[in-house]
Structure formats: C-alpha cells, structure tokens
Design an enzyme around this catalytic site. Structure first.
Site, PDB file in Angstrom:
ATOM      1  N   ASP A  13      42.071  30.805  27.389  1.00  0.00           N
ATOM      2  CA  ASP A  13      41.935  30.382  28.768  1.00  0.00           C
ATOM      3  C   ASP A  13      41.696  28.870  28.750  1.00  0.00           C
ATOM      4  O   ASP A  13      41.381  28.290  27.704  1.00  0.00           O
ATOM      5  CB  ASP A  13      40.757  31.135  29.399  1.00  0.00           C
ATOM      6  CG  ASP A  13      40.435  30.661  30.793  1.00  0.00           C
ATOM      7  OD1 ASP A  13      41.354  30.619  31.627  1.00  0.00           O
ATOM      8  OD2 ASP A  13      39.269  30.319  31.048  1.00  0.00           O
ATOM      9  N   LEU A  14      41.830  28.233  29.904  1.00  0.00           N
ATOM     10  CA  LEU A  14      41.669  26.776  29.954  1.00  0.00           C
ATOM     11  C   LEU A  14      40.304  26.384  30.531  1.00  0.00           C
ATOM     12  O   LEU A  14      39.401  25.960  29.809  1.00  0.00           O
ATOM     13  CB  LEU A  14      42.791  26.162  30.793  1.00  0.00           C
ATOM     14  CG  LEU A  14      42.811  24.634  30.854  1.00  0.00           C
ATOM     15  CD1 LEU A  14      43.281  24.049  29.533  1.00  0.00           C
ATOM     16  CD2 LEU A  14      43.705  24.167  31.995  1.00  0.00           C
ATOM     17  N   ASP A  15      40.143  26.572  31.838  1.00  0.00           N
ATOM     18  CA  ASP A  15      38.920  26.144  32.518  1.00  0.00           C
ATOM     19  C   ASP A  15      37.723  26.960  32.055  1.00  0.00           C
ATOM     20  O   ASP A  15      37.729  28.189  32.100  1.00  0.00           O
ATOM     21  CB  ASP A  15      39.083  26.288  34.032  1.00  0.00           C
ATOM     22  CG  ASP A  15      40.125  25.345  34.599  1.00  0.00           C
ATOM     23  OD1 ASP A  15      40.283  24.243  34.044  1.00  0.00           O
ATOM     24  OD2 ASP A  15      40.779  25.699  35.596  1.00  0.00           O
ATOM     25  N   LYS A 147      44.022  37.476  36.900  1.00  0.00           N
ATOM     26  CA  LYS A 147      42.953  38.228  36.264  1.00  0.00           C
ATOM     27  C   LYS A 147      42.083  38.846  37.366  1.00  0.00           C
ATOM     28  O   LYS A 147      41.904  38.226  38.405  1.00  0.00           O
ATOM     29  CB  LYS A 147      42.117  37.296  35.380  1.00  0.00           C
ATOM     30  CG  LYS A 147      42.935  36.569  34.312  1.00  0.00           C
ATOM     31  CD  LYS A 147      42.129  35.419  33.712  1.00  0.00           C
ATOM     32  CE  LYS A 147      42.973  34.571  32.792  1.00  0.00           C
ATOM     33  NZ  LYS A 147      42.243  33.386  32.279  1.00  0.00           N
ATOM     34  N   ASP A 172      36.081  32.610  29.375  1.00  0.00           N
ATOM     35  CA  ASP A 172      34.709  32.394  29.851  1.00  0.00           C
ATOM     36  C   ASP A 172      34.307  33.265  31.032  1.00  0.00           C
ATOM     37  O   ASP A 172      33.111  33.381  31.323  1.00  0.00           O
ATOM     38  CB  ASP A 172      34.527  30.927  30.268  1.00  0.00           C
ATOM     39  CG  ASP A 172      35.274  30.609  31.552  1.00  0.00           C
ATOM     40  OD1 ASP A 172      34.624  30.207  32.536  1.00  0.00           O
ATOM     41  OD2 ASP A 172      36.507  30.758  31.579  1.00  0.00           O
TER      42      ASP A 172
END
Length: 226
Positions: A13-15, A147, A172
């Site tokens: 994931d990124l953020d 998601k 996260d």
C-alpha cells in the site's frame, strides 16, 4: 495462514505504509468536510474511509450520489490540499528504501497497490525516487471496488504474474488488511495510524512499526540466511 515457504512477491500500500502521511490526509479531509458544511469526526476518516477510493468516500460523506464533474472538482480540492500539507514532510517510512532494495536483490517481484489518485502516487513515488523499485503500480482506476474488497491486490498479483498465495502485503489500514486476507495473501500490518491490536483483530498475520526492524522470524522467512 503461515508465510509461504518462498514468497515470490511483495505488494505495498502507499499512504500510511511507504510513507507516514495519514494525518495529513485526515487534516485535508476535515478541512474538506468543513467547507461542505459537514461536521465529521476525525475517527471517521481514520477508520471508515482509510484505504477507500474518492469515488466511494464522497458519496458516503455527502449522503448522496455525486456527479462525475463534481466528484473530480471536490477530489482535486482535497488532494491538492493534502499534497501542500505533506510536501514539507515528504519522507519514506523508516527502513522502506533499504527493505525495497533487499527484496529486489532477493528476487521478489514488487508492486504498489493503492487507492491513492494518480497524482498522489506520482507525488510520493517520484518525489522520493521509489518508483524504480516497483515493476507494477496498480491504482483505483484499475478496479471497480476499493478495499476491503480484494480487487486491487488480486489485480497486482495478476500483473506480477504471481499466485496470490505467494504474495506478502504491507498495509496500514483495517480495510487493507481485510482486502489482503480476502485475496488469500499474507497480511502485514504497519502501525503508522492504527494500533497493533486493531490490525491483529482485523486479521494481520504480522504487525510491524516500520521497515527498519522486522521481527527476526519474519525476516528469516523472507530472506533466509542471506
């Protein structure tokens, strides 16, 4: 589920995962909601909306369908505000660059799978020069459901040409952990925003604070005796 004997791919994931930026997103969402005359609690953005697409968040926030032109305008207002807030603080999560290098060196196929808009992905991946580590970047535009549906992680596995069961996901948000589990992947929770016990309750197989100090057994399963 135990970690596959030989994981072949790692999906990030990124953020909140590659970068510790979620509080800046929350600030931008709170400002956005106030500009719309909506008094939404911070917790709603942290828990309900984390990991979801703008196409899903704005209708839920406004309580009505949002036409495409209005959605594009609101999304750009929110995301440009977020980028302005976070730009002075842009930095990878501790140990991220080193772990990505080790994974690439060990032969892992790497992908980003994020609901973040394209401009936000470029802001982080190009701003921090992380893009070369990844052979694939999958975004919200590549799936119809965000998601906690598993779609974005399954799409990443497809483009990496790896069986989902051979993938490790770093994520996260609770919705992201649910998505990884639904995809049949090994889920690693990162505690930048969500407490470890909440990520475990969501189904995380492993929980870490950052990428600099992986639990010994988990690191061994990833890299063996390198």
């Amino acid at each position: 589920m135990s970690l596959p004997p030989r994981p072949l791919a790692a999906i990030f994931d990124l953020d909140g995962t590659l970068v510790d930026n979620m509080r800046f997103h929350v600030q931008a969402w709170v400002a956005m909601s106030h500009s719309l005359g909506i008094d939404a609690p911070v917790e709603r953005f942290e828990r309900e909306f984390a990991g979801r697409r703008n196409e899903e968040i704005f209708p839920a926030l406004l309580g009505r369908p949002v036409p495409p032109e209005e959605l594009a305008r609101l999304a750009e207002q929110k995301e440009s505000h977020y980028r302005a807030l976070y730009a002075p603080h842009l930095t990878p999560l501790r140990g991220a660059r080193e772990l990505l290098g080790r994974l690439r060196g060990a032969g892992f196929r790497l992908a980003v799978a994020s609901a973040a808009p394209r401009a936000n992905r470029a802001f982080v991946l190009d701003g921090l020069e992380l893009r070369p580590f990844f052979s694939q970047v999958v975004g919200a535009e590549d799936v119809t459901r965000g998601k906690p549906a598993p779609d974005i992680f399954l799409a990443a596995a497809r483009v990496l040409e790896v069986d989902p069961a051979a993938c490790v996901v770093f994520e996260d948000a609770v919705h992201g952990i649910h998505a990884a589990r639904a995809a049949g992947m090994f889920a690693v929770g990162v505690t930048t925003l969500t407490p470890a016990e909440v990520l475990r309750e969501a189904g995380a197989h492993q929980v870490i604070e950052d990428f600099a100090s992986l639990p010994q057994e988990f690191e061994w399963r990833l890299f063996g005796g390198e």
